[in-house]
Structure formats: structure tokens, C-alpha cells
Design a protein around this motif. Sequence first.
Motif, short mmCIF file in Angstrom:
data_model
loop_
_atom_site.label_atom_id
_atom_site.label_comp_id
_atom_site.label_asym_id
_atom_site.label_seq_id
_atom_site.Cartn_x
_atom_site.Cartn_y
_atom_site.Cartn_z
N GLY A 24 97.41 107.17 35.16
CA GLY A 24 98.24 106.02 35.49
C GLY A 24 98.31 105.81 36.99
O GLY A 24 97.52 106.37 37.75
N LYS A 25 99.28 105.02 37.42
CA LYS A 25 99.37 104.68 38.84
C LYS A 25 99.67 105.90 39.71
O LYS A 25 99.07 106.10 40.76
CB LYS A 25 100.45 103.61 39.04
CG LYS A 25 100.06 102.24 38.53
CD LYS A 25 101.11 101.20 38.88
CE LYS A 25 100.68 99.81 38.41
NZ LYS A 25 101.68 98.77 38.77
N GLU A 63 92.60 104.08 38.00
CA GLU A 63 93.47 103.70 36.90
C GLU A 63 92.69 103.34 35.63
O GLU A 63 93.26 103.24 34.55
CB GLU A 63 94.36 102.52 37.31
CG GLU A 63 95.37 102.86 38.38
CD GLU A 63 96.24 101.68 38.75
OE1 GLU A 63 96.58 101.56 39.92
OE2 GLU A 63 96.58 100.89 37.85
N SER A 119 93.18 99.95 41.07
CA SER A 119 92.38 101.10 41.49
C SER A 119 91.36 101.46 40.42
O SER A 119 91.60 101.33 39.22
CB SER A 119 93.30 102.29 41.75
OG SER A 119 92.55 103.46 41.93
N ALA A 145 96.70 108.18 39.82
CA ALA A 145 95.62 107.53 40.56
C ALA A 145 95.85 107.69 42.07
O ALA A 145 94.92 107.98 42.83
CB ALA A 145 95.54 106.05 40.19
#
Length: 744
Positions: free
Chosen positions: A556-557, A550, A547, A560
Motif C-alpha cells: 500500500g501507500k 503501489e 507510485s 511503498a
Amino acid sequence: MATEKTIREQLHETALKAPQSSGVYLWRNAENTILYVGKAKNLKNRLSSYFSGQKDIKTRILISRATSIEYIVTSNEYEALILENNLIKQHNPRFNIDLKDGKTYPVLRITNEKFPRVFKTRYIIKDGSQYFGPYPNVNALDTFLEMVKAKYPLRQCKILKKRDNPCLYYHIGKCSAPCCEKISKESYMEFIEEITHFLEVNPQENLKILEAEMKEAAKKLDFEKAARLRDGINAVKVLLMKNLVSDFDPNSRDYIGYATEGSLVSFAVLKMRNGKLESRDLFRTLSLKDDDEIMSEFFPAFYTEKELVPANIFVPPKTDVKLLRQWLKETFNIRPKITLVGKSEKIENRHRASFEMANHNAKEDIIRRLRERGDIPALKELQQLLDLPVLPLRIEGFDIAHLHGKYPVASLISFYNGNPDKKNYRYFRLKTTDGIIDDFASMKEATTRRYTRLLNEKADLPDLIMVDGGIGQVNAVKEVLSALDLDIPLVGLAEKNEELYFPGNSTPLVLPRRSDALRLLQRVRDETHRFATTQNQKLRSKENVVSRFEKLPNIGKKRAKLIYKTWKTLSAFEAVCKSAPEEVSETLAMPISKVEEARLGAKILLQEAAEKQQTAKAAGVTGMVRPHSKENSFTEELARQALQSDGGGHSGKAISSEEAGAAQQGGGFHSGKAISLEKAGAAQQGSGGHSGKTISLEKAGAEKTAPTRAAKNAKNAPETSYLSSLAASALEDTLEAAEPEQKY
């Protein structure tokens, strides 16, 4: 000891060449007696494990007494388990005796009564009852029966007697009391039909109903019921796994599949007797007959006695069934049922799946044969047809893959002795055609980088180069080879009509469809296409998975995903960070100072995207395709960035990209193993001398090359800019270590 070592090496080689699919393997001794039967989820990994690490005494004895390994490929591990059980009971191998008892796997029985029972059994009684299975997973079968009893009020008693009052099972809702006529036969049989639907007719629809009931129970907080339904669903999924190696059809059947590679033909015959797969026989031969004649040649050779002919024979499409029936009637005075298994024929799925299993085993045998002998006949025919100076033991193939110009990748695959040599596979992430649809330019870049590197490293060159494409791709590669002073035979294979093209000759050569040489080139072409497409898909997947959010600092994930869910776009996120940082801080649970850092990161990413778009627009790129008139200005800019210099002196084995771009005054010398780019880039001043082992690309920039699609109308820009950019890319390649199946 030498003989034992040779046999062990042969066994190990067989293990390494086994397919990476599920199946059953058989160890045999010198008398062809089966010593051990085993199953594997991955045949290659399982068989290879016998030859790695320290093994117990039993395994060492097994290997010391074995002389060959045979394997049967199955569709899944469940089939392998059933087939293993059947073969052990049939052959009673010595090394399996202590590991197996005399039991068989249980089946599910629906009795042939007015009000049928449903229960588990290990005994088959031919009284008209329905049987499903066998099921190796006894726990899953028990769970399924528990779900059936909880969901359907079926009779519980073994013997149905008329009663005046129902038993306790009726009062607790576990039985519909057919003994007291509390339910009609029609209503009761509806329950039985639903159960059979679970097991064979339409299981997926019933699974959806169960899943809906499970979710509804969870919503009502009835978690015990939801858990029971969940376990039942899992049990049904286990029980529904396909089983092609055992059924309850007592009729004898043969499933005959075959595979061809040139003149090589392999037949696989699956023999089903009394509802079990009794054996799989492989037969190897050489034949130049067409597909519609192969089976008529095989039948008389295989069915030599009347007792060998089963009641049902399943054969491939295009088989002359009338001819085979006539031969069997006149020879043995029998009329077995011969069924064609094609896409248009309506036959049961189990028969179609078993036939596909026979075909799969035949194809695996063809692959083994090619590995064992090498493809020497095809190589000799190829040498003769193409008038090659030597046998083309080493063939390298190229193909290009992209998605509307994005993620362009060139694949390089290598065949040695007619077989794939995967440790020498490579792929190139193309640099000069990123965002541009130009297969000719892409092919030029890939071959320039490949063979410049081989020359620099003094590595062996291939005996033949094959490109996936027609005369345009062939001529593009020929320009590169001429610029490098290489005289390597070159051929292109166009997929549409399987035509062969040669440099400077627009008239193709068409080979017979069963030609060994054509088959070999098709294998090379198909492998280049597969490898290029695979690498292109990997790049696309990576781009889609990673992404943009990110890439922001402190994100972070999880954050995001939250940003995407809340604000969708990077520009919207940057705007809200600027106007309402408190809102972002509360949503993402992070300090305002870190929100500001994320905003600045988003701003930078947006600026980079805008600059990239402007650069593409200035270069004349519309969408993914550039106009013809802008090609040279685009490639010239690439060359200028790579070759900005007024002359330079460098010693050593290679010129780094930094050195190539450093501004130097006066004359320049390059000693040692190096590539000269002064004349190729036409950007050097003063004198230029070169001593030592040198590869020169002067011709690449000085000679007129055939125009690419995108350069036919660009007459005013210098021709040297394109190959200069390729040469700069080649310099970077010389500094990287070669790894199997690795990007240059």
C-alpha cells in the motif's frame, strides 16, 4: 405572479453567473435601495444557495422584495468581511439591522510617545500614533498582544511617571522600566521597530525567527513556551492577511480600472474616502479608441463636478497624464495627484493592490456583459469575413497538448452564441501518437474520432471549426472532413502573429487587433489551449503520484514509501527480495510468502517495462521522437491489430472493436447504423456490401492525403494504415457515453 416569477428567474440567473471568488453582495429593491449586504467566500455558491431548498420567512421576504443583485469582488474573504462591515454602517440595510451592533472592528495602536505603548483599541485619535488593522478576528489580535508582552519588555503603565524603584513587572521580566531609566530610548525603540516589522515591513523574516525559537523550545522540552510561540505565529499569520478596503489614510482616492473586449469597455472606480472603501461604481460604454485614449474619454464623462474629484487618482499605464491634468486645471482649477500604476512605477503595495482590485471588477463586468447579450456582433463580423453560409452560433475548437510526446491530449471546446458551452467540452486521450511528437497526426485523430461519432449519432454538427495552429494543422483536419464527406467551414489561428489560415491557402488573413471577430477566435483558441494543458497536467500528475511500488501485491501507500526510502528502485527491491527475503520481511512487517508475491509482481513490472522499451526501439522511436522513415511501419502495426479480418457480417447500430478484429470468411454485409472499414483498411477479401444508414471511410484510405511531418519521407508504406487506425479508434468511441468534460 408572472412578473414575480420573471424577477426571481432573473435573480437566480444572476446568482448562477456570479464568479467563484470572494466578495460582497448587495440585494436591491425597485427603488435601488440596498435591502441586505452579505459577504461570501464563493459568491456563486453563496448566492445560488438562496434559491435552493426551503428558506426561513425572512429570506423569502428578502427575495420577494428584491429586484437586482450587485456584487463586489475582493482579493480574499478577509477583505470581504471588512467591506461588508463598512457598507452595513454606511447604508444601514433593513435586513441587516437586527444582526449588527454599532461597534467597529478593533485596531492595534502604537502611541506617539518617547516610550510608546502597544495595545488594542476601537477609537482612532489623530495624535501621531501608528494604527494597524482593523482586525475582525479579535482572538487572533489578543493572542498576538500576549506574544508581544511575553517577548518584548514594554511598559505596562498608562501614564509614564518617573520612579525611584521599578514595579513588579520589571522584576518578573515583563517591563524594561523606562520610568527608572533602566533602558535607553534607542534600545526601547528597537523593540517597537521589530513589532512594526511583524505587521507591515518584513513579516515573513520575523515569522521564520519565531518558528526557529518554537522548534528550539520543543527540543529543550519546554512545551509551554513552544505552544505560546505556535499560537503567536498563527495569530500573526491571521493578522497579516491583506486588507485593501480599509486603512488609515484620510486622503480621498479613486482607483480607476478598465477592461475591454472588442468595442465593449467597462470601467470600475473604487472610491476610498476617510480610509474606507465607500463605493464601487461600474460604467459601461462602447469605444474603438486605443488604450492610450480611453481614459481621456472617460474623465470628462465621469468627473462632471469639482466636488467629485478626489485628491489622488490612480490610473492605468499608457494614460496621458499631462492631458488629464491640463483638463482638470482648465475645467475646475484644481490639481489633484494623478498616479500611473504600471509595473515600472514605484508605488506602495496597497495602492497597487487596490488598483488591481478595480481592474478585476471591470473584467468581471465585461464577462457579465458578454453573457447577457451573447457575442452576436462578433459572430456577424466572423460570418462576413469568412463568407460563411450561416451565422456561426456553434463553434468547436481543437488543440493538442503533450510533454515531449508523452501524455498526448486533444481538447475539444464548444462555444454557443459566442460564449463557452462547457457541458459540451470533451478531451481525447490520443492513442496513435503516444510517445511521438506529431501535431498533424494528433489533430487528425481527434477530429476523426469526434466527427465520426457525431455522424453515427446523427448529432448536430458545428457551424465552424477552429484549430489552434497554422496551415499544416488546417490541412490535416481538412483531409479528415473530406474523407467523411463533410463540408464544415474550417479556420486556423496561429498565435505568433494572430493570423488566420484556410485550407489549401498558405497566405494568411490578418484582422485588426480590436476586431470583434478576432477577439472571439482568440477566446476560443485560448480556451482550447487552457483545457488541453489542464488535462495534460492532470495525466502527468496522476502518473507522478501513483507510485510503481503501489502496483505490487500486498503493497500500500505506507509500504511503498518505505520501499522507496530504503531501496529507491524497483530493480533493487526485486533483487533484495530474491537474495534476502528475511530483511524485506522484517522491514515491511509482512510474511515471507507475501514478500515472494511482491517480488514476482516486481519482476513482471520490470519485464513489461523492458518489452515496452524494445517495442519503441523496434518501431524506430528515439526518445520521444520517431524517425520519419519508420512512421508507416508503426501506424501499420496499429491498423493491423485493429482491422485483422478477411470479411465479416455484422448487424446492429455499431461494430465493436472485437468484431472488427474477428476473422471471417466470404462476403460481408453491415446493416443498420454502422461504419464501413473494409476498403479503409484494405484488409478485406471477397465482396463487401452495405445497406442502411452507413458512413463510409473508403475515401479516407483510397485518396492521397497530405503527408504529416513524420511521414513525408515514408513513400513505400501504404497510405491507408494511418487513417485505418484512426477509424478503429472511432469505432471504440461510438460505444462510450458522452459526459461533460469527459475523455472519449
